[in-house]
Design an enzyme around this catalytic site. Structure first.
Site, short mmCIF file in Angstrom:
data_model
loop_
_atom_site.label_atom_id
_atom_site.label_comp_id
_atom_site.label_asym_id
_atom_site.label_seq_id
_atom_site.Cartn_x
_atom_site.Cartn_y
_atom_site.Cartn_z
N CYS A 1 -4.83 2.57 -3.61
CA CYS A 1 -3.58 3.07 -2.99
C CYS A 1 -2.44 2.08 -3.19
O CYS A 1 -1.62 1.87 -2.28
CB CYS A 1 -3.76 3.35 -1.50
SG CYS A 1 -5.00 4.58 -1.16
N LYS B 1 -10.46 -0.55 10.74
CA LYS B 1 -10.70 -1.73 9.89
C LYS B 1 -11.09 -2.94 10.73
O LYS B 1 -11.31 -4.02 10.21
CB LYS B 1 -9.44 -2.05 9.07
CG LYS B 1 -9.08 -0.96 8.04
CD LYS B 1 -7.91 -1.39 7.22
CE LYS B 1 -7.26 -0.26 6.46
NZ LYS B 1 -8.02 0.20 5.30
N HIS C 1 0.87 -1.18 0.00
CA HIS C 1 0.00 0.00 0.00
C HIS C 1 0.91 1.23 0.00
O HIS C 1 2.02 1.18 0.53
CB HIS C 1 -0.83 -0.06 1.29
CG HIS C 1 -1.90 0.97 1.42
ND1 HIS C 1 -1.65 2.26 1.83
CD2 HIS C 1 -3.24 0.89 1.23
CE1 HIS C 1 -2.79 2.92 1.89
NE2 HIS C 1 -3.77 2.13 1.53
N GLN D 1 -4.46 -5.42 6.90
CA GLN D 1 -5.47 -6.34 6.35
C GLN D 1 -5.40 -7.73 6.95
O GLN D 1 -6.10 -8.64 6.49
CB GLN D 1 -5.31 -6.43 4.81
CG GLN D 1 -5.51 -5.13 4.09
CD GLN D 1 -6.90 -4.50 4.33
OE1 GLN D 1 -7.82 -5.15 4.82
NE2 GLN D 1 -7.01 -3.23 4.01
N ASP E 1 3.08 -4.85 7.90
CA ASP E 1 1.87 -4.04 7.76
C ASP E 1 0.69 -4.99 7.96
O ASP E 1 0.37 -5.80 7.08
CB ASP E 1 1.86 -3.40 6.36
CG ASP E 1 0.56 -2.66 6.08
OD1 ASP E 1 -0.41 -2.81 6.86
OD2 ASP E 1 0.50 -1.94 5.07
N1 PLP Z 1 -1.77 -0.93 4.53
C1 PLP Z 1 -2.71 -1.65 3.93
C2 PLP Z 1 -2.36 -3.01 3.43
C3 PLP Z 1 -3.98 -1.13 3.75
O1 PLP Z 1 -4.91 -1.84 3.13
C4 PLP Z 1 -4.27 0.17 4.23
C5 PLP Z 1 -5.59 0.78 4.03
O2 PLP Z 1 -6.40 0.35 3.27
C6 PLP Z 1 -3.26 0.87 4.87
C7 PLP Z 1 -2.02 0.30 5.00
C8 PLP Z 1 -3.47 2.26 5.40
O3 PLP Z 1 -4.39 2.24 6.43
P1 PLP Z 1 -4.88 3.62 7.08
O4 PLP Z 1 -5.49 4.41 5.97
O5 PLP Z 1 -5.87 3.19 8.11
O6 PLP Z 1 -3.68 4.26 7.63
#
Ligand code: PLP
Length: 407
Positions: free
Chosen positions: A366, A225, A122, A202, A199
């Site tokens: 993203c 989430k 992401h 998900q 990370d």
């Molecule tokens: N990393 C992953 C794999 C994501 O799917 C997301 C958001 O969809 C993020 C990071 C970023 O999360 P946040 O917008 O809550 O900071």
């Protein structure tokens, strides 16, 4: 037995009708809906216990402080951390990763060091490292995916070197749904004494994640989430590492003493929680964790796999639909990215919304480097969580079949 219909009853939003029809919410990868237990905990906290924390000697402040700290303890148990010292509340995954970038990487990396990432990250696990790379003259290297949307594990071995200082990988791809073998990647990182960041945006909401088991140095995830409010997220880091790191932001609540030219830091985790925190959201995150633990993370994982398998097999059977990511259900989570032949992904999402009240995401999610690697402008993406039932999938399938039929 996991009963999604009972779970669903806890989510007031599903009582709402739009254009006279129920809402088919298939966008939990972007953010989850909230159960009544979390909503009520949030309003109860504001109505009965609200005050600033770690400041007042009066009862309300003490109570709020205890509740906020207790939420850290719950999160620590949830991911099997060694106590709340290892759990820093931040706004979201993005802030957690930036905290590591600015507090750890900026101070620890030197010219010529290398950071190893993957093409499926992401933006929040790419852009902070680009900023650090520029400032520190550090090299970024990327591991590619294979035709099935899985990481080419052998590329980690090829690309790791004695200069690798950090490997940072998403546990689950928010586009392909691929579940990465982070235990193995972590081992490779530690063999060359590199740090390992996962990370977990998900994965943590959807499956058991045990920081001891995966042996990560850092784990980042978002409350919104996983049933909690927006504005609260978590950075887990090993205590020794957090102790060595400088604070991310300076201000109130993160100090034990301040002189004119120097300060001493508060104990962990408060050293990293400067200023007035999202207190109520933090308390509500603790309640969301209670809710998930009561359902059981293994049950949640098994249920999501079941519903995803049903959706995947039926989606693959529709002529003109291409589904991205592993076709083997063992290798993927409840995220299905797809395109419909000759129809733009945004048009797919609009059609589903206007005609069926189906909420899906469309776009690059993203993850532009991944989109470019796949040669795509974007995809439509349906994702599942604890409150989705087979009927949701059936309506999705009916909607896509009718779209394909009409095109
Ligand atoms: N990393 C992953 C794999 C994501 O799917 C997301 C958001 O969809 C993020 C990071 C970023 O999360 P946040 O917008 O809550 O900071």
């Amino acid at each position: 037995m996991f009963d999604p219909y009972r779970v669903r009853d806890d989510f007031p939003i599903f009582k709402r009708r739009i254009r006279g029809k129920p809402i088919i919410y298939l966008d939990s990868t972007a953010t989850s809906q909230k159960p009544i237990q979390v909503i009520e905990a949030l309003s109860k906290f504001y109505m009965e216990s609200y005050a600033n924390i770690h400041r007042g000697l009066y009862d309300l402040s003490q109570e709020a402080s205890e509740m906020y700290e207790e939420a850290h303890v719950k999160v620590a148990k949830f991911i099997n951390a060694d106590g709340m010292e290892e759990v820093v509340f931040v706004r979201n995954t993005t802030e957690a990763i930036n905290l590591v970038a600015y507090s750890w990487a900026l101070n620890s990396l030197k010219q010529g060091d290398e950071i190893l990432l993957t093409i499926m990250e992401h933006h929040s696990n790419i852009v902070p490292w680009q900023l650090i790379a520029k400032r520190k003259n550090v090299k970024l290297k990327y591991v590619d995916i294979d035709g099935d949307g899985r990481l080419k594990i052998q590329e980690f071995e090829e690309k790791i070197s004695s200069k690798t200082r950090l490997i940072t990988v998403t546990h689950v791809s928010n586009v392909l749904g691929t579940i990465n073998d982070i235990r193995r990647i972590g081992k490779l990182a530690h063999e060359v004494n590199a740090f390992f960041l996962v990370d977990g945006a998900q994965s943590v909401p959807h499956m058991p994640v045990n920081v001891k088991d995966i042996d990560c140095d850092f784990l980042a995830f978002s409350g919104h989430k996983m049933l909690a409010p927006t504005g609260i997220g978590v950075l887990y880091a090993k205590k020794d590492i957090l102790s060595e790191m400088d604070p991310f932001m300076g201000g109130g609540d993160m100090i034990s003493d301040v002189d004119l030219y120097e300060s001493k830091w508060a104990r962990l985790p408060w050293k990293f929680e400067a200023g007035t925190s999202s207190i109520a959201d933090g308390v509500a995150l603790g309640v969301a964790v209670d809710y998930l633990m009561k359902l059981g993370m293994e049950n949640i994982y098994q249920y999501e796999r079941e519903i995803t398998e049903y959706a995947l097999n039926n989606l693959l059977a529709i002529d003109g639909v291409e589904v991205y990511g592993p076709k083997d259900i063992e290798a993927r989570s409840g995220i299905l990215s797809f395109n419909v032949r000759n129809i733009n992904h945004h048009d797919v999402a609009n059609y589903l919304s206007e005609n069926y009240n189906i909420c899906i995401r469309s776009g690059h999610h993203c993850a532009l480097p991944l989109m470019k690697r796949l040669g795509l402008k974007g995809t439509a993406r349906a994702s599942f969580y604890i409150y989705n039932v087979r009927e949701d999938v059936d309506i999705l399938l009916e909607a896509i079949s009718s779209l394909v039929g009409s095109s």
